[in-house]
Design a protein around this motif. Sequence first.
Motif, PDB file in Angstrom:
ATOM      1  N   PHE A  85      -3.408 -18.291   0.706  1.00  0.00           N
ATOM      2  CA  PHE A  85      -4.170 -19.125   1.730  1.00  0.00           C
ATOM      3  C   PHE A  85      -4.717 -20.249   0.924  1.00  0.00           C
ATOM      4  O   PHE A  85      -5.227 -19.964  -0.074  1.00  0.00           O
ATOM      5  CB  PHE A  85      -5.150 -18.588   2.609  1.00  0.00           C
ATOM      6  CG  PHE A  85      -4.475 -17.377   3.463  1.00  0.00           C
ATOM      7  CD1 PHE A  85      -3.556 -18.051   4.203  1.00  0.00           C
ATOM      8  CD2 PHE A  85      -5.013 -16.329   3.627  1.00  0.00           C
ATOM      9  CE1 PHE A  85      -2.951 -17.114   5.438  1.00  0.00           C
ATOM     10  CE2 PHE A  85      -4.720 -15.389   4.844  1.00  0.00           C
ATOM     11  CZ  PHE A  85      -3.543 -15.876   5.388  1.00  0.00           C
ATOM     12  N   SER A  86      -4.669 -21.381   1.433  1.00  0.00           N
ATOM     13  CA  SER A  86      -5.450 -22.855   0.976  1.00  0.00           C
ATOM     14  C   SER A  86      -6.776 -22.326   1.245  1.00  0.00           C
ATOM     15  O   SER A  86      -7.216 -21.944   2.506  1.00  0.00           O
ATOM     16  CB  SER A  86      -4.652 -24.095   1.314  1.00  0.00           C
ATOM     17  OG  SER A  86      -4.879 -24.033   2.894  1.00  0.00           O
ATOM     18  N   ALA A  87      -7.731 -23.508   1.097  1.00  0.00           N
ATOM     19  CA  ALA A  87      -9.117 -23.698   1.730  1.00  0.00           C
ATOM     20  C   ALA A  87      -9.057 -23.857   3.176  1.00  0.00           C
ATOM     21  O   ALA A  87     -10.018 -22.965   3.877  1.00  0.00           O
ATOM     22  CB  ALA A  87      -9.649 -24.587   0.966  1.00  0.00           C
ATOM     23  N   ASP A  88      -8.318 -24.720   3.639  1.00  0.00           N
ATOM     24  CA  ASP A  88      -8.303 -24.942   4.876  1.00  0.00           C
ATOM     25  C   ASP A  88      -7.722 -23.790   5.843  1.00  0.00           C
ATOM     26  O   ASP A  88      -8.139 -23.454   6.687  1.00  0.00           O
ATOM     27  CB  ASP A  88      -7.389 -26.096   5.452  1.00  0.00           C
ATOM     28  CG  ASP A  88      -7.951 -27.427   4.825  1.00  0.00           C
ATOM     29  OD1 ASP A  88      -9.576 -27.544   4.582  1.00  0.00           O
ATOM     30  OD2 ASP A  88      -7.385 -28.432   4.586  1.00  0.00           O
ATOM     31  N   VAL A 126     -15.624  -6.680  13.079  1.00  0.00           N
ATOM     32  CA  VAL A 126     -14.771  -7.416  12.936  1.00  0.00           C
ATOM     33  C   VAL A 126     -14.686  -8.279  11.830  1.00  0.00           C
ATOM     34  O   VAL A 126     -15.595  -8.976  11.648  1.00  0.00           O
ATOM     35  CB  VAL A 126     -14.570  -8.457  14.154  1.00  0.00           C
ATOM     36  CG1 VAL A 126     -13.582  -9.427  14.156  1.00  0.00           C
ATOM     37  CG2 VAL A 126     -14.533  -7.727  15.362  1.00  0.00           C
ATOM     38  N   ARG A 127     -13.952  -7.908  10.889  1.00  0.00           N
ATOM     39  CA  ARG A 127     -13.684  -8.664   9.478  1.00  0.00           C
ATOM     40  C   ARG A 127     -12.425  -8.429   8.907  1.00  0.00           C
ATOM     41  O   ARG A 127     -11.589  -7.694   9.267  1.00  0.00           O
ATOM     42  CB  ARG A 127     -14.595  -7.498   8.342  1.00  0.00           C
ATOM     43  CG  ARG A 127     -15.906  -7.377   8.795  1.00  0.00           C
ATOM     44  CD  ARG A 127     -16.758  -8.614   8.306  1.00  0.00           C
ATOM     45  NE  ARG A 127     -18.101  -8.152   8.651  1.00  0.00           N
ATOM     46  CZ  ARG A 127     -18.872  -8.501   9.867  1.00  0.00           C
ATOM     47  NH1 ARG A 127     -18.270  -8.707  10.677  1.00  0.00           N
ATOM     48  NH2 ARG A 127     -20.122  -8.300   9.719  1.00  0.00           N
ATOM     49  N   PRO A 128     -12.011  -9.746   8.420  1.00  0.00           N
ATOM     50  CA  PRO A 128     -10.529 -10.038   7.967  1.00  0.00           C
ATOM     51  C   PRO A 128     -10.184  -9.067   6.746  1.00  0.00           C
ATOM     52  O   PRO A 128     -11.093  -8.845   5.673  1.00  0.00           O
ATOM     53  CB  PRO A 128     -10.660 -11.475   7.608  1.00  0.00           C
ATOM     54  CG  PRO A 128     -11.820 -11.683   7.496  1.00  0.00           C
ATOM     55  CD  PRO A 128     -12.782 -11.012   8.175  1.00  0.00           C
ATOM     56  N   GLU A 141      -1.944 -10.361  -2.281  1.00  0.00           N
ATOM     57  CA  GLU A 141      -1.706 -11.751  -2.787  1.00  0.00           C
ATOM     58  C   GLU A 141      -2.462 -12.842  -1.774  1.00  0.00           C
ATOM     59  O   GLU A 141      -2.517 -13.929  -2.177  1.00  0.00           O
ATOM     60  CB  GLU A 141      -0.056 -11.876  -2.389  1.00  0.00           C
ATOM     61  CG  GLU A 141       0.783 -11.199  -3.032  1.00  0.00           C
ATOM     62  CD  GLU A 141       1.114  -9.743  -2.484  1.00  0.00           C
ATOM     63  OE1 GLU A 141       0.457  -9.362  -1.302  1.00  0.00           O
ATOM     64  OE2 GLU A 141       1.617  -8.937  -3.229  1.00  0.00           O
ATOM     65  N   LYS A 142      -3.153 -12.309  -0.814  1.00  0.00           N
ATOM     66  CA  LYS A 142      -3.939 -13.161  -0.084  1.00  0.00           C
ATOM     67  C   LYS A 142      -3.309 -14.356   0.594  1.00  0.00           C
ATOM     68  O   LYS A 142      -3.808 -15.403   0.852  1.00  0.00           O
ATOM     69  CB  LYS A 142      -5.067 -14.002  -1.076  1.00  0.00           C
ATOM     70  CG  LYS A 142      -6.056 -13.124  -1.866  1.00  0.00           C
ATOM     71  CD  LYS A 142      -7.091 -13.791  -2.422  1.00  0.00           C
ATOM     72  CE  LYS A 142      -8.095 -12.922  -3.204  1.00  0.00           C
ATOM     73  NZ  LYS A 142      -9.424 -13.672  -3.887  1.00  0.00           N
ATOM     74  N   SER A 143      -2.156 -13.604   1.016  1.00  0.00           N
ATOM     75  CA  SER A 143      -1.356 -14.523   1.868  1.00  0.00           C
ATOM     76  C   SER A 143      -1.162 -13.955   3.267  1.00  0.00           C
ATOM     77  O   SER A 143      -0.567 -14.839   4.352  1.00  0.00           O
ATOM     78  CB  SER A 143       0.214 -14.470   1.485  1.00  0.00           C
ATOM     79  OG  SER A 143       0.660 -13.161   1.509  1.00  0.00           O
ATOM     80  N   ALA A 164       3.566  -7.599   4.493  1.00  0.00           N
ATOM     81  CA  ALA A 164       2.351  -8.446   3.615  1.00  0.00           C
ATOM     82  C   ALA A 164       1.523  -7.161   3.029  1.00  0.00           C
ATOM     83  O   ALA A 164       1.150  -7.308   1.873  1.00  0.00           O
ATOM     84  CB  ALA A 164       1.513  -9.118   4.625  1.00  0.00           C
ATOM     85  N   PHE A 165       1.268  -6.107   3.651  1.00  0.00           N
ATOM     86  CA  PHE A 165       0.284  -5.070   3.005  1.00  0.00           C
ATOM     87  C   PHE A 165       0.919  -3.942   2.527  1.00  0.00           C
ATOM     88  O   PHE A 165       0.364  -3.153   1.755  1.00  0.00           O
ATOM     89  CB  PHE A 165      -0.668  -4.608   4.379  1.00  0.00           C
ATOM     90  CG  PHE A 165      -1.399  -5.605   4.624  1.00  0.00           C
ATOM     91  CD1 PHE A 165      -2.744  -5.790   4.193  1.00  0.00           C
ATOM     92  CD2 PHE A 165      -1.175  -6.622   5.623  1.00  0.00           C
ATOM     93  CE1 PHE A 165      -3.771  -6.622   4.169  1.00  0.00           C
ATOM     94  CE2 PHE A 165      -2.117  -7.716   5.980  1.00  0.00           C
ATOM     95  CZ  PHE A 165      -3.360  -7.803   5.472  1.00  0.00           C
TER      96      PHE A 165
END
Length: 695
Positions: free
Chosen positions: A81-84, A106-108, A113-115, A413-414
């Motif tokens: 992920f980018s900063a935005d 509720v937490r991400p 890969e942080k994608s 992804a996971f």
Amino acid sequence: MKTLARLQTGRISSWVVLAVAALVLGALFAMLPKGSGDSVPPSAAPDDADSSQVEELLQKFPDADQSLALVIIANSDEQEFSADQMKYVEGVTARLAEEAIAPQAVRPQLNKEKSAALIAVPVEGASQTESDAIVDQAQALRDLADEGKPSGVDAYLSGPVGFQADTVNAFAGADVRLLVVTASVVALLLILTYRSPVLWLVPLLVVATGDGLARFVVSAIAEEFDIPVDASIMGILSVLVFGAGTNYALLLIARYREGLLTHDDKREAMRQAVTGAGPAILASGSTVILSLLMLLFASLSGNRALGLACAIGSGIALAMSLLVLPAAVVVCGRGLFWPFIPRPDADRVAKPSIWGRVGQRVRKRPAVVAAATVAVLGVLTLGLLGAGIGLSQTDQLIGDPESVQGERVAADAFGSDYGTSLTVLAPADQADAAVSAAEDVEGVEKATVTGSAEGWSRLMVDLEAEAQSDAAFQAIRDLRETFADDADLKETLVGGQDALALDEADADADDRFLIIPLIVLVVFFVLVVLLRSLLAPVLLILTVLATFFASLGAGNFLFQNVLGFPAFDTRVVLYSFLFLVALGVDYNIFLTTRAREERDRHGTRDGMQEALSVTGGVITSAGIVLAAVFVVLGVLPVVALAQIGTIVCIGVLLDTLIVRTLLVPALAFLLGERFWWPAKRVSEERRTASSVAAS
């Protein structure tokens, strides 16, 4: 049957029959409650299953009404992920937390890969009957996830809330679409069959009225006795009523037309049609009804509901065909057949039908034809190699709804970090021991106590395996075995969505082993009573069973190699067997009852050839109608129904075009009078007397 025929065909009594039918039907339509039939198919294991007991006990917990929404956010390029984009993820998390029952939870969760980010949102649950509430809740969450979404990012709503909403949306208005398509298909095929712009209207109106009445009666009974009748059951009900009712109408009207060619009096022609075709129609309908009632012995409530609903529908279709249709057709007169109006003609020379010529060829080499037919069925049966039973939740809906897409993206992804969770209830004083025992089971990642109520502790058990995979099911079995072997933990119950799926699959397998033999016994009993023979019923059942396995094999090859379905749904084998055996034997009943009738005049071999000649056209038309009607089940967005419809379609066509046309006549030609064993041979005197009576 003769008394009924006289009542339906009298100059005054035929109108009385129609008037009474109209009054009774009108009163029933006015008085019965109008069910919507839009409810979503429920998930329900047997009451004594662990998962069902867990569901019931969870109602005592303070958060019993809680459900879970999973929001998956993923970079389209699978890059970090980018900063935005991270700012967007944080914003979505904050907005979703405001809608959650427990905002602090509720937490991400980011993948390695942080994608991709996974956000679990506990929300108030909605009942499966509250369709609008389910859809509105899901749409509100989707709107929050889409707010301010930057380019290069996809957001999906999945989890229980997402799957429920997509299922509701998929079924919205599906029963109306199914009804319209079914009626249109039947109307088109009736027009092609009768080649008349008028005749098709009468049987279609009678059958459609029966379908409407069946839906109202079933809805009323379901509401009164709290029977779980959902949109899929109502869809199958309509298909069955239209298919069976049209088949009966085709047979009756064909026999009526046959009589019009030899009788000046249309009423006499109909009397002979009812007395001639009525017993076969009654036997056929009784076979279907009794076979469906065997589902009442099933352990799954959905199977019992289907059996009851469709038995009622079949009974109504049978009643409309035998009680109302003859009177409706006879009052319309010969003009109903315009422009090809059948009239007696002493100079008419009977031309052998295409089916008569087929019978002649089969009769010349019955052994070769029988062997070739069995070989074809055997080759098709080989398609069962590699067949599997059981679809995961993501494979059960046709199309690619957002919840399924999200599940797939999260799993990719996971990876192994995206497993499945079980809900385990243990006695409160044994909670720590249950956690320790669970974590020692292979395939369990961790176990955590998440609450207590009414002497029970709730454990959340995370598995390493993907949801509803074989590995997940094995871990559930191992968990249950571990708890059962411990005297202090033997009351511990393992539930949750995966446990529910496993319990349903096991119960469905038990139902198959119980119901299928019962259906075979029912069909055998009806055939013995009808044909007054032992050998003929055995042979007919064997041909129907061969047709079932051949159609199942052909269906498996089609689904796995062409359409990409990984397996059969758990309901497919039982329902396909039910409809193929109960309905498929109809055509053998139509053929063999006529063959037995002709046997008295011509003997077994000539009688079978004559029966094939006169019934071939109508049975083929009926088979094509039934096959086309079952294919229409694909209108409903459920893989199971599409598979059932396709398999039944294949089986009906095989039964109509190959088994009934080639195999059954070949067996009769080979065996001769032994086909009807232990019935006595027909003497020459009896044949002569029957021929004189017929003339």
